[in-house]
Design a protein around this motif. Structure first.
Motif, PDB file in Angstrom:
ATOM      1  N   LYS A  65      15.459 -69.982 131.631  1.00 32.33           N
ATOM      2  CA  LYS A  65      15.268 -69.061 130.253  1.00 32.33           C
ATOM      3  C   LYS A  65      14.155 -67.971 131.253  1.00 32.33           C
ATOM      4  O   LYS A  65      13.437 -67.783 131.628  1.00 32.33           O
ATOM      5  N   VAL A  66      14.914 -66.548 130.447  1.00 38.59           N
ATOM      6  CA  VAL A  66      14.038 -65.256 130.687  1.00 38.59           C
ATOM      7  C   VAL A  66      14.334 -64.630 129.689  1.00 38.59           C
ATOM      8  O   VAL A  66      14.942 -64.353 128.492  1.00 38.59           O
ATOM      9  N   SER A  67      12.970 -63.755 130.237  1.00 36.98           N
ATOM     10  CA  SER A  67      12.698 -62.702 128.610  1.00 36.98           C
ATOM     11  C   SER A  67      12.977 -61.278 128.728  1.00 36.98           C
ATOM     12  O   SER A  67      12.771 -61.253 130.236  1.00 36.98           O
ATOM     13  N   VAL A  68      12.645 -60.924 128.021  1.00 40.47           N
ATOM     14  CA  VAL A  68      13.317 -59.040 128.132  1.00 40.47           C
ATOM     15  C   VAL A  68      12.377 -58.173 127.236  1.00 40.47           C
ATOM     16  O   VAL A  68      12.721 -58.666 125.638  1.00 40.47           O
ATOM     17  N   THR A  69      11.741 -57.455 127.700  1.00 38.79           N
ATOM     18  CA  THR A  69      10.253 -57.000 126.849  1.00 38.79           C
ATOM     19  C   THR A  69      10.795 -55.672 126.872  1.00 38.79           C
ATOM     20  O   THR A  69      10.699 -54.928 127.594  1.00 38.79           O
ATOM     21  N   SER A  78       8.944 -52.951 121.095  1.00 37.09           N
ATOM     22  CA  SER A  78      10.205 -52.429 120.589  1.00 37.09           C
ATOM     23  C   SER A  78      11.474 -53.455 120.352  1.00 37.09           C
ATOM     24  O   SER A  78      12.640 -53.444 119.472  1.00 37.09           O
ATOM     25  N   TYR A  79      10.814 -54.378 121.525  1.00 32.36           N
ATOM     26  CA  TYR A  79      12.136 -54.930 121.503  1.00 32.36           C
ATOM     27  C   TYR A  79      11.747 -56.521 122.462  1.00 32.36           C
ATOM     28  O   TYR A  79      11.105 -56.084 123.430  1.00 32.36           O
ATOM     29  N   TYR A  80      11.707 -57.791 121.644  1.00 37.40           N
ATOM     30  CA  TYR A  80      11.834 -58.411 122.998  1.00 37.40           C
ATOM     31  C   TYR A  80      13.137 -60.171 122.206  1.00 37.40           C
ATOM     32  O   TYR A  80      12.747 -59.804 121.650  1.00 37.40           O
ATOM     33  N   LYS A  81      13.697 -60.710 123.554  1.00 32.63           N
ATOM     34  CA  LYS A  81      14.376 -61.863 123.340  1.00 32.63           C
ATOM     35  C   LYS A  81      14.153 -62.079 124.903  1.00 32.63           C
ATOM     36  O   LYS A  81      13.900 -61.604 125.642  1.00 32.63           O
ATOM     37  N   VAL A  82      14.147 -63.954 124.171  1.00 28.52           N
ATOM     38  CA  VAL A  82      14.542 -64.639 125.236  1.00 28.52           C
ATOM     39  C   VAL A  82      16.279 -64.829 125.212  1.00 28.52           C
ATOM     40  O   VAL A  82      16.574 -65.153 124.831  1.00 28.52           O
ATOM     41  N   PHE A  83      16.897 -64.804 126.678  1.00 25.38           N
ATOM     42  CA  PHE A  83      17.756 -65.427 126.771  1.00 25.38           C
ATOM     43  C   PHE A  83      18.475 -66.437 127.986  1.00 25.38           C
ATOM     44  O   PHE A  83      17.104 -66.617 128.807  1.00 25.38           O
ATOM     45  N   TYR A  92      23.088 -62.624 131.515  1.00 25.08           N
ATOM     46  CA  TYR A  92      23.745 -61.219 130.811  1.00 25.08           C
ATOM     47  C   TYR A  92      23.678 -61.445 129.976  1.00 25.08           C
ATOM     48  O   TYR A  92      23.792 -61.759 128.838  1.00 25.08           O
ATOM     49  N   ALA A  93      22.585 -59.963 129.016  1.00 30.03           N
ATOM     50  CA  ALA A  93      21.765 -60.093 128.471  1.00 30.03           C
ATOM     51  C   ALA A  93      22.035 -59.147 127.451  1.00 30.03           C
ATOM     52  O   ALA A  93      22.024 -57.992 127.736  1.00 30.03           O
ATOM     53  N   PRO A  94      23.222 -58.931 126.019  1.00 33.71           N
ATOM     54  CA  PRO A  94      23.590 -57.415 125.432  1.00 33.71           C
ATOM     55  C   PRO A  94      21.529 -57.372 124.769  1.00 33.71           C
ATOM     56  O   PRO A  94      21.776 -58.784 123.893  1.00 33.71           O
ATOM     57  N   VAL A 114      11.653 -57.295 132.642  1.00 34.80           N
ATOM     58  CA  VAL A 114      12.218 -58.440 132.727  1.00 34.80           C
ATOM     59  C   VAL A 114      11.671 -59.898 133.577  1.00 34.80           C
ATOM     60  O   VAL A 114      10.864 -59.625 134.271  1.00 34.80           O
ATOM     61  N   LYS A 115      11.811 -60.888 132.301  1.00 38.79           N
ATOM     62  CA  LYS A 115      10.043 -62.144 133.383  1.00 38.79           C
ATOM     63  C   LYS A 115      10.836 -63.003 133.706  1.00 38.79           C
ATOM     64  O   LYS A 115      11.472 -63.545 132.401  1.00 38.79           O
ATOM     65  N   PRO A 116      11.008 -63.928 134.456  1.00 37.04           N
ATOM     66  CA  PRO A 116      11.532 -65.693 133.829  1.00 37.04           C
ATOM     67  C   PRO A 116      10.489 -65.905 133.524  1.00 37.04           C
ATOM     68  O   PRO A 116       8.939 -65.949 133.531  1.00 37.04           O
ATOM     69  N   VAL A 117      10.713 -67.246 132.471  1.00 37.75           N
ATOM     70  CA  VAL A 117      10.027 -68.170 131.836  1.00 37.75           C
ATOM     71  C   VAL A 117       9.652 -69.021 132.127  1.00 37.75           C
ATOM     72  O   VAL A 117       8.871 -69.529 131.279  1.00 37.75           O
ATOM     73  N   TRP A 118      11.055 -69.776 131.991  1.00 42.34           N
ATOM     74  CA  TRP A 118      11.214 -71.042 131.949  1.00 42.34           C
ATOM     75  C   TRP A 118      12.097 -72.094 132.650  1.00 42.34           C
ATOM     76  O   TRP A 118      13.353 -71.280 133.188  1.00 42.34           O
TER      77      TRP A 118
END
Length: 174
Positions: A65-69, A78-83, A92-94, A114-118
């Motif tokens: 799991k990787v987060s994009v903030t 303004s944007y946060y999602k875990v891919f 590949y994170a649209p 981008v951060k590694p989450v899990w």
């Protein structure tokens, strides 16, 4: 005479637009979808390189799991999602729904990280700071785009990210 040419020109334009509207198969102008995409690869760093940014001997981590903030120029998220990475550890994170309030200051190169989450690997689940992963890896543009007739994606790279094994002893630290 000038008024007569204007009337004929107006009539021709009107007929042309009526023909385009009434003719099946003539496509109307469609909006092209522009997409912002982030890519990265997530690895399990070898104990031999613990404490460095080296990925020699590293193995990709599937299903990590990787987060994009993204933060706006005034500091609000303004944007946060875990891919999730694919079976090869590739992300590949649209960024669906990503919006910029200010074209320069809210640009993904300025505002997103981008951060590694899990990690699904119990044996390799501690965060490492490879590519500034602890605080958020910055994006870079590597001239990658995907084009389609109604789609264009601009792809930004976050670089490699890594977790490390919890069983690395300090003797491996170089």
């Amino acid at each position: 005479m000038a008024g007569r040419h204007f009337s004929i020109l107006s009539l021709l334009i009107l007929v042309t637009f009526s023909y385009i509207e009434a003719t099946p198969g003539v496509p109307k102008t469609t909006k092209k979808i522009d997409e912002v995409v982030v890519e990265a690869v997530v690895y399990c760093q070898s104990c031999d390189h613990f404490g460095t940014w080296s990925l020699i001997g590293a193995k990709p981590i599937p299903s990590a799991k990787v987060s994009v903030t993204c933060k706006s120029y005034n500091g609000h998220v303004s944007y946060y999602k875990v891919f999730e990475t694919d079976k090869n550890g590739y992300l590949y994170a649209p960024l669906e729904g990503f919006k910029m309030q200010h074209y320069v200051l809210d640009h993904p190169l300025q505002s997103c990280y981008v951060k590694p989450v899990w990690s699904p690997l119990e044996s390799c689940s501690l965060l490492s700071n490879v590519n500034y992963g602890l605080n958020g890896a910055p994006l870079r543009y590597e001239k990658k785009r995907l084009h389609g007739s109604k789609y264009e994606a601009v792809i930004y790279a976050a670089g490699p990210l890594a977790f490390r094994p919890s069983e690395c002893s300090q003797t491996h630290h170089q």
